[in-house]
Design a protein around this motif. Structure first.
Motif, PDB file in Angstrom:
ATOM      1  N   ASP A  86      80.432  67.935  41.112  1.00 41.92           N
ATOM      2  CA  ASP A  86      79.435  68.425  40.160  1.00 41.92           C
ATOM      3  C   ASP A  86      79.418  69.951  40.219  1.00 41.92           C
ATOM      4  O   ASP A  86      79.024  70.538  41.226  1.00 41.92           O
ATOM      5  N   SER A  87      79.841  70.577  39.126  1.00 40.61           N
ATOM      6  CA  SER A  87      79.929  72.035  39.102  1.00 40.61           C
ATOM      7  C   SER A  87      78.561  72.688  39.276  1.00 40.61           C
ATOM      8  O   SER A  87      78.434  73.738  39.921  1.00 40.61           O
ATOM      9  N   GLY A  88      77.527  72.063  38.713  1.00 40.18           N
ATOM     10  CA  GLY A  88      76.194  72.623  38.861  1.00 40.18           C
ATOM     11  C   GLY A  88      75.713  72.598  40.297  1.00 40.18           C
ATOM     12  O   GLY A  88      75.047  73.543  40.760  1.00 40.18           O
ATOM     13  N   VAL A  89      76.039  71.541  41.005  1.00 42.56           N
ATOM     14  CA  VAL A  89      75.678  71.463  42.426  1.00 42.56           C
ATOM     15  C   VAL A  89      76.439  72.526  43.212  1.00 42.56           C
ATOM     16  O   VAL A  89      75.883  73.197  44.093  1.00 42.56           O
ATOM     17  N   ASP A  91      77.416  75.360  42.067  1.00 42.65           N
ATOM     18  CA  ASP A  91      76.782  76.648  41.764  1.00 42.65           C
ATOM     19  C   ASP A  91      75.535  76.864  42.619  1.00 42.65           C
ATOM     20  O   ASP A  91      75.287  77.978  43.113  1.00 42.65           O
ATOM     21  N   ALA A  92      74.759  75.806  42.801  1.00 41.53           N
ATOM     22  CA  ALA A  92      73.534  75.921  43.598  1.00 41.53           C
ATOM     23  C   ALA A  92      73.864  76.211  45.058  1.00 41.53           C
ATOM     24  O   ALA A  92      73.210  77.040  45.707  1.00 41.53           O
ATOM     25  N   HIS A  93      74.880  75.533  45.596  1.00 42.74           N
ATOM     26  CA  HIS A  93      75.293  75.813  46.972  1.00 42.74           C
ATOM     27  C   HIS A  93      75.805  77.245  47.107  1.00 42.74           C
ATOM     28  O   HIS A  93      75.471  77.948  48.083  1.00 42.74           O
ATOM     29  N   MET A  94      76.575  77.682  46.141  1.00 40.15           N
ATOM     30  CA  MET A  94      77.138  79.021  46.220  1.00 40.15           C
ATOM     31  C   MET A  94      76.053  80.083  46.194  1.00 40.15           C
ATOM     32  O   MET A  94      76.191  81.153  46.812  1.00 40.15           O
ATOM     33  N   ALA A  95      74.952  79.806  45.505  1.00 36.66           N
ATOM     34  CA  ALA A  95      73.833  80.757  45.513  1.00 36.66           C
ATOM     35  C   ALA A  95      73.274  80.910  46.927  1.00 36.66           C
ATOM     36  O   ALA A  95      72.914  82.021  47.360  1.00 36.66           O
ATOM     37  N   VAL A  96      73.215  79.806  47.659  1.00 39.93           N
ATOM     38  CA  VAL A  96      72.762  79.862  49.058  1.00 39.93           C
ATOM     39  C   VAL A  96      73.775  80.623  49.906  1.00 39.93           C
ATOM     40  O   VAL A  96      73.416  81.516  50.688  1.00 39.93           O
ATOM     41  N   PHE A  97      75.058  80.279  49.735  1.00 38.70           N
ATOM     42  CA  PHE A  97      76.091  80.922  50.543  1.00 38.70           C
ATOM     43  C   PHE A  97      76.157  82.428  50.267  1.00 38.70           C
ATOM     44  O   PHE A  97      76.233  83.242  51.203  1.00 38.70           O
ATOM     45  N   ARG A  98      76.102  82.784  48.993  1.00 36.20           N
ATOM     46  CA  ARG A  98      76.176  84.200  48.634  1.00 36.20           C
ATOM     47  C   ARG A  98      74.928  84.956  49.084  1.00 36.20           C
ATOM     48  O   ARG A  98      74.983  86.145  49.400  1.00 36.20           O
ATOM     49  N   GLY A  99      73.812  84.278  49.106  1.00 35.65           N
ATOM     50  CA  GLY A  99      72.609  84.932  49.603  1.00 35.65           C
ATOM     51  C   GLY A  99      72.719  85.289  51.076  1.00 35.65           C
ATOM     52  O   GLY A  99      72.181  86.301  51.527  1.00 35.65           O
ATOM     53  N   ALA A 100      73.434  84.451  51.836  1.00 37.32           N
ATOM     54  CA  ALA A 100      73.597  84.708  53.269  1.00 37.32           C
ATOM     55  C   ALA A 100      74.776  85.637  53.552  1.00 37.32           C
ATOM     56  O   ALA A 100      74.749  86.420  54.509  1.00 37.32           O
ATOM     57  N   PHE A 360      69.810  61.546  66.193  1.00 37.17           N
ATOM     58  CA  PHE A 360      69.932  62.659  65.254  1.00 37.17           C
ATOM     59  C   PHE A 360      69.531  62.156  63.868  1.00 37.17           C
ATOM     60  O   PHE A 360      69.982  61.095  63.438  1.00 37.17           O
ATOM     61  N   ALA A 361      68.718  62.923  63.185  1.00 37.08           N
ATOM     62  CA  ALA A 361      68.397  62.563  61.805  1.00 37.08           C
ATOM     63  C   ALA A 361      69.661  62.683  60.966  1.00 37.08           C
ATOM     64  O   ALA A 361      70.453  63.616  61.147  1.00 37.08           O
ATOM     65  N   PRO A 362      69.900  61.758  60.048  1.00 38.75           N
ATOM     66  CA  PRO A 362      71.115  61.845  59.213  1.00 38.75           C
ATOM     67  C   PRO A 362      71.068  63.064  58.309  1.00 38.75           C
ATOM     68  O   PRO A 362      69.996  63.452  57.826  1.00 38.75           O
ATOM     69  N   PRO A 363      72.214  63.690  58.076  1.00 36.61           N
ATOM     70  CA  PRO A 363      72.248  64.812  57.123  1.00 36.61           C
ATOM     71  C   PRO A 363      72.066  64.305  55.710  1.00 36.61           C
ATOM     72  O   PRO A 363      72.047  63.097  55.457  1.00 36.61           O
ATOM     73  N   LEU A 364      71.914  65.235  54.788  1.00 34.71           N
ATOM     74  CA  LEU A 364      71.801  64.835  53.384  1.00 34.71           C
ATOM     75  C   LEU A 364      73.048  64.057  52.976  1.00 34.71           C
ATOM     76  O   LEU A 364      74.174  64.480  53.276  1.00 34.71           O
ATOM     77  N   PRO A 365      72.900  62.936  52.303  1.00 33.31           N
ATOM     78  CA  PRO A 365      74.077  62.140  51.930  1.00 33.31           C
ATOM     79  C   PRO A 365      74.917  62.836  50.867  1.00 33.31           C
ATOM     80  O   PRO A 365      74.414  63.639  50.081  1.00 33.31           O
ATOM     81  N   GLU A 366      76.194  62.529  50.895  1.00 34.54           N
ATOM     82  CA  GLU A 366      77.094  63.072  49.873  1.00 34.54           C
ATOM     83  C   GLU A 366      77.160  62.127  48.688  1.00 34.54           C
ATOM     84  O   GLU A 366      77.393  60.934  48.853  1.00 34.54           O
ATOM     85  N   ARG A 367      76.916  62.654  47.503  1.00 34.54           N
ATOM     86  CA  ARG A 367      77.005  61.846  46.291  1.00 34.54           C
ATOM     87  C   ARG A 367      78.471  61.628  45.943  1.00 34.54           C
ATOM     88  O   ARG A 367      79.281  62.537  45.972  1.00 34.54           O
TER      89      ARG A 367
END
Length: 368
Positions: A86-89, A91-100, A360-367
């Protein structure tokens, strides 16, 4: 194209990036970071954690900084679901990565299939490192499922965090040292990773010996009853006990046996000086322990070894330890009877603790 990470001849890239959850970090992660470091003039490691995960982001960043002091390690919270298609997803991850990591990235080092797309979005070259995990056959999923089976792939700070710490405490001359040593020996005999099981002696006793020795330097006839404790002695004892535990946990097996702990120091302070000290209680809260074994004074003869006194106070001490353990919500087991029975009771309690495993709590699942 994805560039293989073969050879380390100089700095091939100005600024490299390694990105991952490190939930928790293991030998494969460290190999990836070291490979990238050797090929970059500068390397940034970005630790991304989601809010649902049970290992705090700050801990993962701290662990990675300790193991890799020569690289920059930063952290970011990323609660965006994973969907590699999903390109939109993305993009959202990249916003986090670029912010850091806002500066230019020249190479992205990964062992994952998404490495090429991640590098493309950074405008960087993709470098794939040991994607089949032939050098270090381990993954974060495997560690979370079976930390004991993956113990040798974990760095010292992670081992220290995951080690199940068992404290043996009790009144004077009630067999705490005997039991703690017997427990360590019992688990070492299980072999394998358990052969490295550590025992941490009581620092308070060493401190007491030093005080008596110092007193006798000026008064050769001085006895234990002549030793006086100061308020500042007990925080020092608690801090040293914590430090020695942490050192042992880094080098040991998945279980650690401690002859008393900083929590017990709060009661010893009460016994010698009266009253409580919030400073000691704060120190006691710094180390995580999982089980306390309280040695009963009944049925154990009092032995004066030169550093003990007030036999009549033993029942009071046993009661105070029990009351404080209960008041503070600490899990504990009272061990009584013969030496053999005490060891059997203690082993059963420790086995039950270990049998509950590491959750350990499970991480967010991968769609998909």
């Amino acid at each position: 194209m994805s560039a293989p990470a073969d050879g380390h001849g100089g700095s091939a890239f100005e600024h490299g990036l390694v990105l991952g959850k490190f939930y928790p970090p293991h030998a494969g992660h460290h190999h990836l970071v070291r490979t990238a470091r050797d090929r970059c003039a500068r390397l940034t490691v970005l630790v991304c954690a989601s809010s649902v995960e049970s290992v705090p982001l700050a801990d993962r960043v701290r662990w990675m900084r300790e193991v890799h002091p020569d690289v920059r390690v930063v952290g970011a919270v990323d609660d965006i679901p994973v969907d590699l298609h999903d390109s939109g997803v993305w993009d959202a991850h990249m916003a986090v990565f670029r912010g850091a990591v806002p500066e230019r990235v020249d190479a992205v080092f990964t062992s994952e299939p998404y490495g090429q797309e991640l590098a493309r979005r950074f405008g960087a070259e993709s470098v794939c490192v040991d994607p089949d995990r032939t050098l270090f056959p381990v993954s974060g999923t495997a560690v979370r499922k079976d930390p004991v089976g993956c113990w040798d792939f974990l760095a010292p700070p992670v081992r220290a965090a995951l080690t199940r710490r068992v404290v043996v405490l009790g009144a004077e001359s009630t067999g705490t040292t005997t039991l703690a040593l017997a427990l360590a020996g019992h688990y070492r005999r299980r072999g394998g990773v358990w052969a490295r099981t550590q025992y941490v002696p009581e620092y308070g006793r060493e401190f007491s010996e030093q005080k008596l020795t110092a007193l006798r330097a000026g008064r050769p006839s001085a006895r234990w009853e002549d030793v006086e404790f100061a308020a500042e002695d007990f925080p020092l004892i608690a801090e040293r006990q914590n430090a020695r535990e942490d050192a042992a946990a880094r080098a040991g097996s998945p279980v650690l046996f401690c002859d008393t702990d900083s929590f017990a120091t709060t009661v010893w302070r009460e016994r010698y000086l009266g009253g409580r000290d919030p400073v000691i209680e704060e120190i006691a809260a710094l180390n995580t322990h999982h089980l306390w074994l309280l040695t009963d004074d009944e049925g154990v003869p009092f032995e004066d070894d030169g550093l003990r006194a007030d036999e009549e106070l033993r029942p009071w001490m046993t009661a105070r330890f029990g009351a404080e353990l209960a008041r503070t919500g600490r899990e504990f087991t009272l061990v009584s009877g013969t030496r053999e029975h005490r060891l059997a009771t203690a082993v059963a309690a420790v086995d039950a603790l270990l049998g509950r495993g590491w959750h350990f709590a499970p991480p967010l699942p991968e769609r998909r």
